[in-house]
Design a protein around this motif. Structure first.
Motif, short mmCIF file in Angstrom:
data_model
loop_
_atom_site.label_atom_id
_atom_site.label_comp_id
_atom_site.label_asym_id
_atom_site.label_seq_id
_atom_site.Cartn_x
_atom_site.Cartn_y
_atom_site.Cartn_z
N GLU A 1 0.82 -1.20 0.00
CA GLU A 1 0.00 0.00 0.00
C GLU A 1 0.86 1.26 0.00
OE1 GLU A 1 -2.82 1.83 3.24
OE2 GLU A 1 -3.80 0.17 2.19
N ASP A 2 1.93 1.27 0.78
CA ASP A 2 2.80 2.44 0.81
C ASP A 2 3.51 2.65 -0.52
OD1 ASP A 2 2.18 3.20 3.36
OD2 ASP A 2 3.82 2.07 4.27
N TYR A 3 3.92 1.57 -1.18
CA TYR A 3 4.66 1.70 -2.43
C TYR A 3 3.75 2.12 -3.58
CZ TYR A 3 7.64 0.63 -6.37
OH TYR A 3 8.36 0.72 -7.52
N PHE A 4 2.65 1.45 -3.77
CA PHE A 4 1.79 1.72 -4.92
C PHE A 4 0.89 2.93 -4.73
CE2 PHE A 4 2.76 -2.80 -5.66
CZ PHE A 4 3.28 -2.67 -6.93
N LEU A 5 0.49 3.23 -3.51
CA LEU A 5 -0.42 4.35 -3.27
C LEU A 5 0.26 5.51 -2.56
CD1 LEU A 5 -3.59 2.38 -2.13
CD2 LEU A 5 -3.03 3.23 -4.41
N ALA A 6 1.57 5.44 -2.37
CA ALA A 6 2.36 6.50 -1.72
C ALA A 6 1.80 6.81 -0.33
CB ALA A 6 2.41 7.74 -2.58
N GLY A 7 1.33 5.79 0.36
CA GLY A 7 0.77 5.99 1.68
C GLY A 7 -0.47 6.87 1.69
N LYS A 8 -1.13 6.98 0.53
CA LYS A 8 -2.33 7.82 0.36
C LYS A 8 -2.08 9.27 0.76
CE LYS A 8 -5.56 4.04 0.83
NZ LYS A 8 -6.76 3.53 1.45
N SER A 9 -0.86 9.75 0.50
CA SER A 9 -0.51 11.11 0.90
C SER A 9 -0.32 12.07 -0.27
CB SER A 9 0.78 11.08 1.73
OG SER A 9 1.85 10.59 0.94
N LEU A 10 -0.48 11.60 -1.51
CA LEU A 10 -0.29 12.47 -2.67
C LEU A 10 -1.50 13.38 -2.86
CD1 LEU A 10 1.25 10.11 -5.35
CD2 LEU A 10 2.37 11.97 -4.17
N PRO A 11 -1.26 14.66 -3.17
CA PRO A 11 -2.39 15.55 -3.48
C PRO A 11 -2.94 15.25 -4.87
CG PRO A 11 -0.31 16.74 -3.63
CD PRO A 11 0.01 15.37 -3.12
N TRP A 12 -4.12 15.75 -5.16
CA TRP A 12 -4.78 15.45 -6.43
C TRP A 12 -3.99 15.96 -7.62
CZ3 TRP A 12 -6.21 19.17 -9.87
CH2 TRP A 12 -6.26 20.47 -9.40
N TRP A 13 -3.32 17.10 -7.48
CA TRP A 13 -2.58 17.64 -8.62
C TRP A 13 -1.36 16.79 -8.96
CZ3 TRP A 13 2.32 18.82 -7.26
CH2 TRP A 13 2.57 19.09 -5.91
N ALA A 14 -0.77 16.13 -7.99
CA ALA A 14 0.36 15.24 -8.27
C ALA A 14 -0.11 14.00 -9.01
CB ALA A 14 1.06 14.86 -6.98
N ILE A 15 -1.27 13.50 -8.65
CA ILE A 15 -1.82 12.33 -9.35
C ILE A 15 -2.17 12.71 -10.78
CG2 ILE A 15 -3.73 10.69 -9.40
CD1 ILE A 15 -3.79 10.95 -6.32
N GLY A 16 -2.78 13.88 -10.98
CA GLY A 16 -3.10 14.34 -12.34
C GLY A 16 -1.86 14.56 -13.18
N ALA A 17 -0.83 15.14 -12.59
CA ALA A 17 0.43 15.35 -13.33
C ALA A 17 1.06 14.02 -13.70
CB ALA A 17 1.39 16.19 -12.50
N SER A 18 0.94 13.03 -12.83
CA SER A 18 1.46 11.70 -13.13
C SER A 18 0.72 11.07 -14.30
CB SER A 18 1.34 10.82 -11.89
OG SER A 18 1.67 9.50 -12.19
N LEU A 19 -0.59 11.26 -14.36
CA LEU A 19 -1.36 10.73 -15.48
C LEU A 19 -0.96 11.39 -16.80
CD1 LEU A 19 -4.89 10.49 -13.86
CD2 LEU A 19 -3.50 8.60 -14.70
N ILE A 20 -0.75 12.69 -16.76
CA ILE A 20 -0.34 13.39 -17.98
C ILE A 20 1.05 12.94 -18.41
CG2 ILE A 20 0.26 15.65 -18.93
CD1 ILE A 20 -2.03 16.79 -17.23
N ALA A 21 1.96 12.80 -17.45
CA ALA A 21 3.31 12.34 -17.79
C ALA A 21 3.29 10.93 -18.37
CB ALA A 21 4.20 12.40 -16.55
N ALA A 22 2.43 10.07 -17.86
CA ALA A 22 2.34 8.71 -18.39
C ALA A 22 1.68 8.69 -19.78
CB ALA A 22 1.53 7.83 -17.44
N ASN A 23 0.92 9.71 -20.10
CA ASN A 23 0.23 9.79 -21.38
C ASN A 23 1.15 10.26 -22.51
OD1 ASN A 23 -2.01 9.67 -23.10
ND2 ASN A 23 -2.47 11.82 -22.77
N ILE A 24 2.25 10.90 -22.19
CA ILE A 24 3.16 11.43 -23.20
C ILE A 24 3.98 10.29 -23.79
CG2 ILE A 24 5.13 12.95 -23.60
CD1 ILE A 24 4.02 14.75 -21.43
N SER A 25 4.05 10.25 -25.11
CA SER A 25 4.84 9.23 -25.79
C SER A 25 5.48 9.84 -27.02
CB SER A 25 3.95 8.05 -26.18
OG SER A 25 3.01 8.47 -27.15
N ALA A 26 6.17 9.02 -27.80
CA ALA A 26 6.81 9.50 -29.02
C ALA A 26 5.78 10.03 -30.00
CB ALA A 26 7.62 8.38 -29.66
#
Length: 67
Positions: free
Chosen positions: A1-26
């Motif tokens: 739980e701590d590794y995959f969910l970051a201990g449920k401590s990430l703010p919503w904007w960090a999760i959204g930025a992570s989704l955008i970063a994962a969406n970027i490709s060649a």
């Protein structure tokens, strides 16, 4: 739980930025640049809508899955 969910401590904007970063490709880096040159700047509307949608999902939908 701590590794995959970051201990449920990430703010919503960090999760959204992570989704955008994962969406970027060649395809976005090379393909959208070429489309922007050929079609014009209107092609960027697709990416702006994707960014807004992913931030909304990160804010409202993902927290319900994490709980």
């Amino acid at each position: 739980e701590d590794y995959f969910l970051a201990g449920k401590s990430l703010p919503w904007w960090a999760i959204g930025a992570s989704l955008i970063a994962a969406n970027i490709s060649a395809e976005q880096i090379i393909g959208m640049s070429g489309s922007g040159f050929a079609v014009g700047l209107a092609i960027a509307t697709y990416e702006w809508m994707a960014a807004i949608t992913l931030l909304t999902v990160g804010k409202f939908v993902l927290p319900s899955f994490i709980e």
